[in-house]
Design a protein around this motif. Structure first.
Motif, PDB file in Angstrom:
ATOM      1  N   GLY A  55       0.708  -1.288   0.048  1.00 31.44           N
ATOM      2  CA  GLY A  55      -0.333  -0.214   0.283  1.00 31.44           C
ATOM      3  C   GLY A  55       0.682   1.003   0.073  1.00 31.44           C
ATOM      4  N   TYR A  56       0.745   2.323  -0.169  1.00 35.48           N
ATOM      5  CA  TYR A  56       1.557   3.804   0.052  1.00 35.48           C
ATOM      6  C   TYR A  56       0.045   4.712   0.935  1.00 35.48           C
ATOM      7  CZ  TYR A  56      -1.394   4.671  -4.219  1.00 35.48           C
ATOM      8  OH  TYR A  56      -3.365   4.669  -4.794  1.00 35.48           O
ATOM      9  N   VAL A  63       5.841  10.394  -0.165  1.00 42.43           N
ATOM     10  CA  VAL A  63       4.768   8.889  -0.658  1.00 42.43           C
ATOM     11  C   VAL A  63       5.266   8.359  -0.312  1.00 42.43           C
ATOM     12  CG1 VAL A  63       3.413   7.585  -1.720  1.00 42.43           C
ATOM     13  CG2 VAL A  63       2.790  10.305  -2.064  1.00 42.43           C
ATOM     14  N   ARG A  64       4.725   7.349   1.098  1.00 45.15           N
ATOM     15  CA  ARG A  64       5.114   6.299   1.511  1.00 45.15           C
ATOM     16  C   ARG A  64       5.284   5.058   0.733  1.00 45.15           C
ATOM     17  NH1 ARG A  64       5.182   4.998   7.231  1.00 45.15           N
ATOM     18  NH2 ARG A  64       3.274   5.313   6.921  1.00 45.15           N
ATOM     19  N   LEU A  65       5.356   4.126  -0.232  1.00 42.72           N
ATOM     20  CA  LEU A  65       5.784   2.954  -0.737  1.00 42.72           C
ATOM     21  C   LEU A  65       5.743   1.550   0.797  1.00 42.72           C
ATOM     22  CD1 LEU A  65       4.449   1.246  -3.093  1.00 42.72           C
ATOM     23  CD2 LEU A  65       6.643   0.713  -3.523  1.00 42.72           C
ATOM     24  N   LEU A  66       4.758   1.053   1.158  1.00 47.02           N
ATOM     25  CA  LEU A  66       4.655   0.125   2.144  1.00 47.02           C
ATOM     26  C   LEU A  66       4.600  -0.646   1.991  1.00 47.02           C
ATOM     27  CD1 LEU A  66       5.188  -0.195   4.969  1.00 47.02           C
ATOM     28  CD2 LEU A  66       2.977  -0.681   5.838  1.00 47.02           C
ATOM     29  N   ILE A  80      14.031  -0.751   6.548  1.00 45.71           N
ATOM     30  CA  ILE A  80      13.140  -1.179   8.266  1.00 45.71           C
ATOM     31  C   ILE A  80      12.328  -0.034   8.188  1.00 45.71           C
ATOM     32  CG2 ILE A  80      12.424  -2.147  10.312  1.00 45.71           C
ATOM     33  CD1 ILE A  80      15.637  -3.702   8.961  1.00 45.71           C
ATOM     34  N   GLU A  81      10.472  -0.665   8.518  1.00 37.44           N
ATOM     35  CA  GLU A  81       9.499  -0.046   8.920  1.00 37.44           C
ATOM     36  C   GLU A  81       8.993  -0.499  10.098  1.00 37.44           C
ATOM     37  OE1 GLU A  81       6.932   2.614  10.078  1.00 37.44           O
ATOM     38  OE2 GLU A  81       7.810   3.325   8.888  1.00 37.44           O
ATOM     39  N   GLY A  82       9.194   0.200  11.123  1.00 37.85           N
ATOM     40  CA  GLY A  82       8.418  -0.578  12.157  1.00 37.85           C
ATOM     41  C   GLY A  82       8.780  -2.049  12.729  1.00 37.85           C
ATOM     42  N   GLU A  88       9.577  -0.077   3.397  1.00 36.83           N
ATOM     43  CA  GLU A  88       8.990   0.680   2.521  1.00 36.83           C
ATOM     44  C   GLU A  88       9.908   1.410   2.120  1.00 36.83           C
ATOM     45  OE1 GLU A  88       8.882   4.266   5.485  1.00 36.83           O
ATOM     46  OE2 GLU A  88      10.032   4.845   6.087  1.00 36.83           O
ATOM     47  N   LYS A  89      10.071   1.931   1.087  1.00 35.93           N
ATOM     48  CA  LYS A  89      10.636   2.820   0.025  1.00 35.93           C
ATOM     49  C   LYS A  89       9.731   4.418   0.139  1.00 35.93           C
ATOM     50  CE  LYS A  89      13.092   4.552  -3.348  1.00 35.93           C
ATOM     51  NZ  LYS A  89      14.456   4.387  -3.479  1.00 35.93           N
TER      52      LYS A  89
END
Length: 130
Positions: A55-56, A63-66, A80-82, A88-89
């Motif tokens: 998602g983003y 804008v974060r792509l996850l 790394i996210e969370g 993410e990117k």
């Protein structure tokens, strides 16, 4: 097909962010044609068998792509996210989107999945599905 709510989300962004969101949604939707997509927790998300995959979301300066299982992809381009397995990117312009990278990450998102659908039922424990 992209859900109308996602199109509405994209259209509410600033011109630059709108271009990023539209580009991301078109590539994601083309690569994950069998995925359900909808607004989930106020952001566009694609699901395979009810499990969130990608998602983003609009952040203050990007804008974060996850990718929910992205830490398991072994990709340097994702950060790394969370505290779970997400990566993410972040993008500040449409030109930063590498379609080749995105397609590769989307293929990995299909092959490598952690069970986020049942994370609450399992009290925060993630189990690898694929």
């Amino acid at each position: 097909m992209i859900h109308p709510d996602i199109t509405d989300y994209n259209n509410t962004q600033s011109k630059s962010d709108q271009e990023i969101c539209i580009q991301l949604s078109l590539i994601i939707d083309a690569e994950l044609q069998d995925a359900e997509n909808k607004i989930w927790h106020r952001h566009p998300v694609w699901f395979l068998d009810g499990n969130p995959i990608v998602g983003y979301s609009k952040l203050k300066n990007s804008v974060r792509l996850l990718f929910w299982s992205g830490q398991s992809f072994g990709e340097e381009g994702l950060k790394i996210e969370g505290t779970f397995k997400a990566a993410e990117k972040r993008y500040t312009s449409k030109q930063e989107i590498s379609e080749d990278d995105l397609k590769r990450w989307l293929e990995k998102s299909r092959q490598i999945q952690w069970d986020y659908k049942n994370i609450v039922k399992r009290k925060g424990e993630l189990i690898r599905l694929k």
